[in-house]
Design a protein around this motif. Structure first.
Motif, PDB file in Angstrom:
ATOM      1  N   ALA A 306      12.074  -1.905  -9.589  1.00 14.98           N
ATOM      2  CA  ALA A 306      11.036  -2.592  -8.801  1.00 14.98           C
ATOM      3  C   ALA A 306      11.436  -2.697  -7.335  1.00 14.98           C
ATOM      4  N   SER A 307      12.731  -2.889  -7.093  1.00 13.72           N
ATOM      5  CA  SER A 307      13.203  -3.004  -5.709  1.00 13.72           C
ATOM      6  C   SER A 307      12.951  -1.718  -4.921  1.00 13.72           C
ATOM      7  N   ASP A 308      12.958  -0.573  -5.612  1.00 15.69           N
ATOM      8  CA  ASP A 308      12.663   0.697  -4.944  1.00 15.69           C
ATOM      9  C   ASP A 308      11.202   0.752  -4.501  1.00 15.69           C
ATOM     10  N   VAL A 309      10.322   0.226  -5.355  1.00 10.38           N
ATOM     11  CA  VAL A 309       8.901   0.195  -5.003  1.00 10.38           C
ATOM     12  C   VAL A 309       8.677  -0.727  -3.813  1.00 10.38           C
ATOM     13  N   VAL A 310       9.341  -1.897  -3.844  1.00 12.40           N
ATOM     14  CA  VAL A 310       9.221  -2.842  -2.729  1.00 12.40           C
ATOM     15  C   VAL A 310       9.726  -2.202  -1.437  1.00 12.40           C
ATOM     16  N   HIS A 311      10.881  -1.538  -1.524  1.00 14.04           N
ATOM     17  CA  HIS A 311      11.455  -0.902  -0.340  1.00 14.04           C
ATOM     18  C   HIS A 311      10.547   0.200   0.197  1.00 14.04           C
ATOM     19  N   ALA A 312      10.009   0.994  -0.718  1.00 17.12           N
ATOM     20  CA  ALA A 312       9.117   2.073  -0.295  1.00 17.12           C
ATOM     21  C   ALA A 312       7.859   1.516   0.369  1.00 17.12           C
ATOM     22  N   ALA A 313       7.357   0.418  -0.166  1.00 16.41           N
ATOM     23  CA  ALA A 313       6.155  -0.189   0.412  1.00 16.41           C
ATOM     24  C   ALA A 313       6.420  -0.706   1.818  1.00 16.41           C
ATOM     25  N   THR A 314       7.577  -1.310   2.016  1.00 18.89           N
ATOM     26  CA  THR A 314       7.906  -1.818   3.358  1.00 18.89           C
ATOM     27  C   THR A 314       8.093  -0.678   4.354  1.00 18.89           C
ATOM     28  N   ARG A 315       8.361   0.532   3.852  1.00 15.48           N
ATOM     29  CA  ARG A 315       8.473   1.706   4.725  1.00 15.48           C
ATOM     30  C   ARG A 315       7.120   2.360   4.967  1.00 15.48           C
ATOM     31  N   GLY A 316       6.077   1.790   4.377  1.00 19.81           N
ATOM     32  CA  GLY A 316       4.729   2.296   4.604  1.00 19.81           C
ATOM     33  C   GLY A 316       4.266   3.334   3.615  1.00 19.81           C
ATOM     34  N   ASP A 317       5.011   3.542   2.515  1.00 20.86           N
ATOM     35  CA  ASP A 317       4.601   4.522   1.508  1.00 20.86           C
ATOM     36  C   ASP A 317       3.303   4.062   0.844  1.00 20.86           C
ATOM     37  N   ARG A 318       2.248   4.889   0.973  1.00 20.99           N
ATOM     38  CA  ARG A 318       0.917   4.486   0.527  1.00 20.99           C
ATOM     39  C   ARG A 318       0.868   4.187  -0.974  1.00 20.99           C
ATOM     40  N   THR A 319       1.501   5.026  -1.775  1.00 23.05           N
ATOM     41  CA  THR A 319       1.461   4.825  -3.219  1.00 23.05           C
ATOM     42  C   THR A 319       2.171   3.526  -3.606  1.00 23.05           C
ATOM     43  N   ALA A 320       3.324   3.267  -3.006  1.00 25.40           N
ATOM     44  CA  ALA A 320       4.053   2.030  -3.300  1.00 25.40           C
ATOM     45  C   ALA A 320       3.242   0.809  -2.890  1.00 25.40           C
ATOM     46  N   VAL A 321       2.573   0.896  -1.744  1.00 25.40           N
ATOM     47  CA  VAL A 321       1.714  -0.210  -1.305  1.00 25.40           C
ATOM     48  C   VAL A 321       0.594  -0.436  -2.319  1.00 25.40           C
ATOM     49  N   GLU A 322      -0.007   0.651  -2.793  1.00 25.02           N
ATOM     50  CA  GLU A 322      -1.074   0.531  -3.783  1.00 25.02           C
ATOM     51  C   GLU A 322      -0.581  -0.136  -5.067  1.00 25.02           C
ATOM     52  N   LEU A 323       0.628   0.223  -5.506  1.00 19.34           N
ATOM     53  CA  LEU A 323       1.187  -0.391  -6.711  1.00 19.34           C
ATOM     54  C   LEU A 323       1.383  -1.892  -6.527  1.00 19.34           C
ATOM     55  N   LEU A 324       1.906  -2.274  -5.364  1.00 19.40           N
ATOM     56  CA  LEU A 324       2.121  -3.693  -5.097  1.00 19.40           C
ATOM     57  C   LEU A 324       0.807  -4.454  -4.988  1.00 19.40           C
ATOM     58  N   VAL A 325      -0.147  -3.879  -4.313  1.00 21.92           N
ATOM     59  CA  VAL A 325      -1.442  -4.538  -4.142  1.00 21.92           C
ATOM     60  C   VAL A 325      -2.142  -4.712  -5.489  1.00 21.92           C
ATOM     61  N   THR A 326      -2.061  -3.689  -6.342  1.00 16.96           N
ATOM     62  CA  THR A 326      -2.676  -3.791  -7.672  1.00 16.96           C
ATOM     63  C   THR A 326      -2.014  -4.913  -8.485  1.00 16.96           C
ATOM     64  N   ALA A 327      -0.679  -4.972  -8.448  1.00 12.96           N
ATOM     65  CA  ALA A 327       0.034  -6.036  -9.156  1.00 12.96           C
ATOM     66  C   ALA A 327      -0.359  -7.401  -8.600  1.00 12.96           C
ATOM     67  N   ALA A 328      -0.407  -7.513  -7.273  1.00 13.29           N
ATOM     68  CA  ALA A 328      -0.762  -8.785  -6.648  1.00 13.29           C
ATOM     69  C   ALA A 328      -2.194  -9.195  -6.984  1.00 13.29           C
ATOM     70  N   HIS A 329      -3.071  -8.220  -7.116  1.00 11.01           N
ATOM     71  CA  HIS A 329      -4.461  -8.509  -7.488  1.00 11.01           C
ATOM     72  C   HIS A 329      -4.515  -9.162  -8.867  1.00 11.01           C
ATOM     73  N   HIS A 330      -3.803  -8.602  -9.835  1.00 14.99           N
ATOM     74  CA  HIS A 330      -3.803  -9.174 -11.183  1.00 14.99           C
ATOM     75  C   HIS A 330      -3.184 -10.575 -11.178  1.00 14.99           C
ATOM     76  N   ILE A 331      -2.098 -10.722 -10.450  1.00 17.68           N
ATOM     77  CA  ILE A 331      -1.438 -12.035 -10.390  1.00 17.68           C
ATOM     78  C   ILE A 331      -2.342 -13.056  -9.723  1.00 17.68           C
ATOM     79  N   GLY A 332      -2.940 -12.676  -8.589  1.00 16.57           N
ATOM     80  CA  GLY A 332      -3.811 -13.596  -7.868  1.00 16.57           C
ATOM     81  C   GLY A 332      -5.040 -13.997  -8.665  1.00 16.57           C
ATOM     82  N   THR A 333      -5.583 -13.060  -9.434  1.00 16.25           N
ATOM     83  CA  THR A 333      -6.760 -13.373 -10.249  1.00 16.25           C
ATOM     84  C   THR A 333      -6.443 -14.434 -11.295  1.00 16.25           C
ATOM     85  N   LEU A 334      -5.294 -14.279 -11.956  1.00 14.85           N
ATOM     86  CA  LEU A 334      -4.912 -15.287 -12.946  1.00 14.85           C
ATOM     87  C   LEU A 334      -4.568 -16.615 -12.270  1.00 14.85           C
ATOM     88  N   LEU A 335      -3.878 -16.545 -11.127  1.00 13.62           N
ATOM     89  CA  LEU A 335      -3.524 -17.781 -10.427  1.00 13.62           C
ATOM     90  C   LEU A 335      -4.750 -18.538  -9.957  1.00 13.62           C
TER      91      LEU A 335
END
Length: 430
Positions: A306-335
């Motif tokens: 998971a830390s690799d995905v986070v690192h890639a997202a902070t570097r602007g990798d579009r796919t990694a950002v999409e993965l994080l945003v999708t995860a955050a969407h599910h978490i935010g919806t339940l919250l």
């Protein structure tokens, strides 16, 4: 295991007087009152009772007098100080893939700290054997003895029956079901032991010494290998009847039978948004060439975390950002549902995945504010943890201290000056 001692001290203190004793002690150790006049005002107790209880606490080494406080027009009062250096609490937070241990003073302040990788699936004998060895190493490092240990606090990554200190059917902890964690560590260190879910302890740590210290109603969400939540209501940790409140990781968020969670069910929040899910989806993205950054990480290390995905997202990798945003969407919806139901004033996001910062928080905030009731979000703040990887240790220490300083338990050990040597304290009802 030794038996609890009688519920009165050697000076003949009546059992009902211990309630006043704890009132005074709590005010001093929390810093809300540091002189006898302040104790009188805040406690509602008379001056004679305050003087008696302060003298008793000083006699047993829990409180000591310091310098004169600044005068407010009359005779200056003597300052009172809780003796935080009078003993130690050993603490450990066990995650799915990590182990963090430490020692704190009696004020819950971490004085020594160590973390390392650890697989909870290795089983209780291997993992707790390592915990015991590290506890001894920490004691040696700070020049302390086992006799200095007043209690032990343990956080586990699964449901814990708080009354017994035993994990109950934990989804990611093979071999741990019903294991007597309290008995093992209590016997090894001759001290009382309390065990709870790790996220409960993170929530307790934040509300007592972190960003939740000014809030009575908070929701702490850990996003790591798994996902869990800790609830604080009215300033008190809410565990539920059996101790499994806040197990949101296994709430269903998708009607998709192809996504199987480690608990055996399908469509769980943890299976689509936790660190393990990010690692799984990140690996697929690396293998299919959707992410050059993750593909490079896979070539270099042979695996994606998971830390690799986070690192890639902070570097602007579009796919990694999409993965994080999708995860955050599910978490935010339940919250959003939880915020409308529970109405906290603060939601704290912690865990390894939370290191993504605003990339994660922005989407969670958006979903919560859009989907929750307006009244529930009027004063709501959603923030990252301020204690980070020490939240669980801090909470574990306060769990132990709060249990030791209940009137019923204090009455059982005060005459001995220390709870060390009475592991059965943890088995008694507070």
């Amino acid at each position: 295991m030794s038996e609890p001692r009688p519920s009165s001290d050697h000076n003949g203190t009546r059992p009902e007087d211990f309630r006043h004793l704890v009132t005074v002690l709590d005010l001093v150790r929390s810093g809300r009152a540091t002189t006898r006049p302040e104790l009188t005002r805040r406690s509602g107790l008379g001056r004679t009772v305050i003087n008696q209880r302060v003298a008793q606490l000083a006699r047993h080494g829990l409180v000591e007098e310091g310098d004169l406080a600044q005068s407010t027009g009359g005779r200056a009062a003597r300052q009172l100080r809780f003796r935080a250096d009078g003993g130690l609490v050993l603490v450990a937070e066990l995650g799915a893939t990590s182990l963090t241990i430490g020692a704190t003073n009696l004020a819950g302040e971490v004085v020594e700290f160590h973390d390392e990788t650890c697989d909870i699936a290795d089983g209780p004998d291997a993992v707790l054997g390592r915990v015991e060895a590290l506890f001894h190493e920490i004691l040696d490092k700070i020049g302390a003895r086992s006799a200095d240990v007043w209690g032990i606090g343990i956080g586990l990554p699964g449901p814990v029956e708080f009354a017994t200190g035993r994990p109950i059917a934990p989804p990611i902890m093979p071999g741990w079901d019903g294991y007597p964690v309290r008995d093992r560590l209590g016997g090894a260190f001759d001290a009382p032991v309390w065990v709870d879910n790790e996220v409960n302890l993170m929530a307790l740590g934040e509300v007592r010494a972190g960003s939740g210290s000014q809030h009575d109603d908070i929701l702490y969400v850990k996003i790591g290998t798994g996902i869990g939540a800790g609830l604080v209501s009215g300033g008190r940790l809410h565990r539920g009847r059996q101790g499994c409140a806040g197990d949101i990781g296994h709430a269903a968020v998708l009607d998709d039978e192809s996504i199987v969670c480690r608990c055996g069910n399908t469509g769980c929040l943890e299976a689509v948004a936790a660190g393990a899910a990010l690692a799984r989806d990140g690996t697929r993205a690396a293998e299919t060439g959707r992410s050059s950054v993750l593909a490079e990480a896979l070539r270099d290390r042979g695996r994606i975390e998971a830390s690799d995905v986070v690192h890639a997202a902070t570097r602007g990798d579009r796919t990694a950002v999409e993965l994080l945003v999708t995860a955050a969407h599910h978490i935010g919806t339940l919250l959003a549902t939880l915020v409308s139901f529970y109405n906290p004033s603060l939601v704290i996001i912690g865990g390894g995945v939370a290191k993504a910062g605003d990339l994660l928080l922005a989407t969670i905030r958006q979903n919560v504010y859009q989907r929750s009731l307006p009244l529930a979000t009027r004063e709501l703040r959603i923030e990252q943890s301020t204690l980070h990887d020490r939240a669980g240790l801090t909470g574990a220490a306060f769990m132990v201290l709060d249990e030791l300083f209940t009137p019923a338990r204090l009455a059982q050990w005060l005459h001995a000056t220390t709870p060390h040597g009475i592991p059965a304290l943890a088995d008694t009802t507070a």
